[in-house]
Design an enzyme around this catalytic site. Structure first.
Site, mmCIF file in Angstrom:
data_model
loop_
_atom_site.group_PDB
_atom_site.id
_atom_site.type_symbol
_atom_site.label_atom_id
_atom_site.label_comp_id
_atom_site.label_asym_id
_atom_site.label_seq_id
_atom_site.Cartn_x
_atom_site.Cartn_y
_atom_site.Cartn_z
ATOM 1 N N HIS A 178 0.772 -1.352 0.018
ATOM 2 C CA HIS A 178 -0.091 0.006 0.178
ATOM 3 C C HIS A 178 1.006 1.370 0.107
ATOM 4 O O HIS A 178 0.479 2.324 -0.331
ATOM 5 C CB HIS A 178 -1.000 -0.032 1.173
ATOM 6 C CG HIS A 178 -0.367 0.307 2.470
ATOM 7 N ND1 HIS A 178 -0.227 -0.670 3.335
ATOM 8 C CD2 HIS A 178 0.006 1.315 3.295
ATOM 9 C CE1 HIS A 178 0.245 -0.264 4.487
ATOM 10 N NE2 HIS A 178 0.495 1.246 4.403
ATOM 11 N N ASP A 212 -0.040 -7.570 1.433
ATOM 12 C CA ASP A 212 0.606 -6.264 1.556
ATOM 13 C C ASP A 212 2.059 -6.170 1.526
ATOM 14 O O ASP A 212 2.700 -5.533 2.393
ATOM 15 C CB ASP A 212 0.304 -5.635 2.851
ATOM 16 C CG ASP A 212 0.074 -4.180 2.945
ATOM 17 O OD1 ASP A 212 0.204 -3.485 1.741
ATOM 18 O OD2 ASP A 212 -0.303 -3.469 3.976
ATOM 19 N N SER A 293 4.848 2.747 7.663
ATOM 20 C CA SER A 293 4.541 1.623 7.007
ATOM 21 C C SER A 293 5.594 1.162 6.192
ATOM 22 O O SER A 293 6.152 2.036 5.148
ATOM 23 C CB SER A 293 3.556 1.954 5.867
ATOM 24 O OG SER A 293 1.959 1.611 6.375
#
Length: 437
Positions: A178, A212, A293
């Site tokens: 993402h 992910d 992230s």
């Protein structure tokens, strides 16, 4: 087995899942082309999975950043408030200072030497020794040189970013899907910023929205320091961990905490309107914020045991973009390592599946709705209406828990599924390429 398509994920988006529709884990629909979106827009739709109120909603992904807000601390007022306490301490300090001054003058008059000013005291010796082994300092010294900031300009010039870490001396970087999905397939540009300030353009080597995980390659670099990968299958609740990344574009930020829980089935990542990600997450209280992230979660030996991916964001926070509340989630490195190795070698990841549609069972567990013809589930004898309550020795209390557990396995692995009827069925898991568009 595939899960429901409850929401599309750029960082921070949640839509309410439709558990009645089942989880299409048997044959996931191809992902739609990534759309330009931001974590701030997607944070506005929290959801909660039935039976798991304490997992949801998630700040799905911690990519993206903004300008840190400066807040002036406000003293508490009123009876018993901090303001009075501070005032009282100040008065006490003045009184003690006055008394000490009088006594000091009396002693000085007797010939005693007054203490030197702190400003006149010599500086202590410079610390030249190595950081103690097993300390946060030693982990930061070992891991930080391999952590990078990713600056991503997606379609339409939309900018966001996150973190990553070097896994190969020639420029391969592991991160979250993402973080880079908006720049995949020629849709934008990625720039890698190294600890020493160097910058290099990068391209997406491959990505897996279902886990992910993504791998990017920094161009024109060599001699980088790769991280040391650890093991996530032997993690223990309570052991110390360190997170490093670029929260709110503050590169090289180090935080520490512990492993708070293991095997949390968490939905995070993915693209808007497409299939969600369910990961078998490591939960930690190390501070993780938007921009972390894709960054590493390390053990106290400086070995990477997870990829920071999501945070819990209470709907009552009133913030357009979630921040740390002490509940963060990381992808276990054992799963990420296998996926990254496949991506580098073949350009594509393989998803483990059993070939059944599942949903939450009313009495707890994962209810089999439909079985795909010719799938591993059909070959093992699973039928619609069966309720799975355990996979091997692990309790299954929801459909997400079953999906997460299956995804930690490798195609070809044999697992034992315990049904609510107490029957035990052995299934040989299958594998299928993961579509990314």
């Amino acid at each position: 087995m595939t899960e429901n398509d409850p929401h599309g994920q750029g960082p921070g988006a949640q839509d309410k899942p439709d558990n009645s529709a089942g989880n299409e884990y048997a044959a996931p629909n191809p992902w739609s082309a990534p759309s330009a979106h931001s974590e701030q827009q997607q944070q506005q739709n929290p959801y909660a999975t039935p039976g798991q109120p304490y997992y949801q909603p998630y700040q799905t992904g911690t990519a993206g950043y903004g300008t840190p807000q400066q807040h002036q601390p406000q003293p508490q007022r009123g009876p018993g408030g901090a303001g009075k306490l501070v005032a009282g301490v100040a008065v006490l300090a003045l009184l003690v200072g006055g008394g000490a001054g009088a006594v000091g003058g009396y002693l000085a008059s007797d010939g005693a030497t007054q203490s030197a000013s702190s400003l006149e005291a010599p500086q202590p010796a410079r610390q030249t020794g190595n950081a103690p082994a097993g300390s946060v300092e030693s982990v930061a010294q070992k891991v930080s040189p391999s952590v990078v900031q990713l600056q991503v300009a997606g379609r339409g010039g939309q900018a966001n970013g996150g973190s990553g870490f070097v896994i190969d001396a020639n420029g391969y970087v592991l991160t979250n899907n993402h973080v880079v999905e908006n720049a995949a397939n020629g849709g934008g540009q990625i720039q890698v910023v190294f600890q020493d300030g160097r910058k290099a353009p990068a391209t997406v080597v491959g990505r897996d929205p279902s886990s992910d995980v993504a791998v990017v390659k920094a161009e024109g670099v060599s001699g980088l320091t790769p991280v040391e990968l650890g093991r996530s299958d032997d993690l223990k609740v309570g052991q110390g961990v360190v997170a490093i990344g670029s929260p709110f574009e503050l590169s090289g930020t180090v935080t520490s905490g512990i492993v708070s829980a293991l095997h949390r089935p968490v939905r995070a990542g993915g693209e808007q309107g497409s299939q969600s990600t369910v990961m078998d997450a490591v939960q930690t209280d190390a501070a993780i914020n938007p921009g972390n992230s894709g960054g590493p979660l390390a053990n106290m030996a400086g070995q990477i045991i997870g990829i920071n991916s999501a945070i819990y964001s209470p709907p009552s926070s009133g913030q357009s973009q979630g921040g740390n509340v002490g509940i963060g989630f990381a992808i276990p490195i054992d799963q990420a390592r296998r996926t990254a190795d496949e991506i580098i070698k073949t350009g594509q990841a393989t998803q483990t599946f059993i070939g059944a549609t599942v949903t939450d069972a009313q009495e707890g567990g994962a209810s089999i709705r439909e079985v795909t013809q010719g799938s591993p589930a059909e070959q093992a004898g699973l039928k619609g209406g069966d309720v799975v309550t355990k996979i091997d020795d692990r309790v299954v209390d929801s459909s997400d828990a079953l999906v997460a557990a299956i995804r930690t396995k490798v195609p070809g692995d044999k697992v034992k599924l315990t049904l609510a009827s107490n029957n035990v069925i052995e299934v040989t898991l299958g594998g299928q390429p993961v579509p990314t568009n």
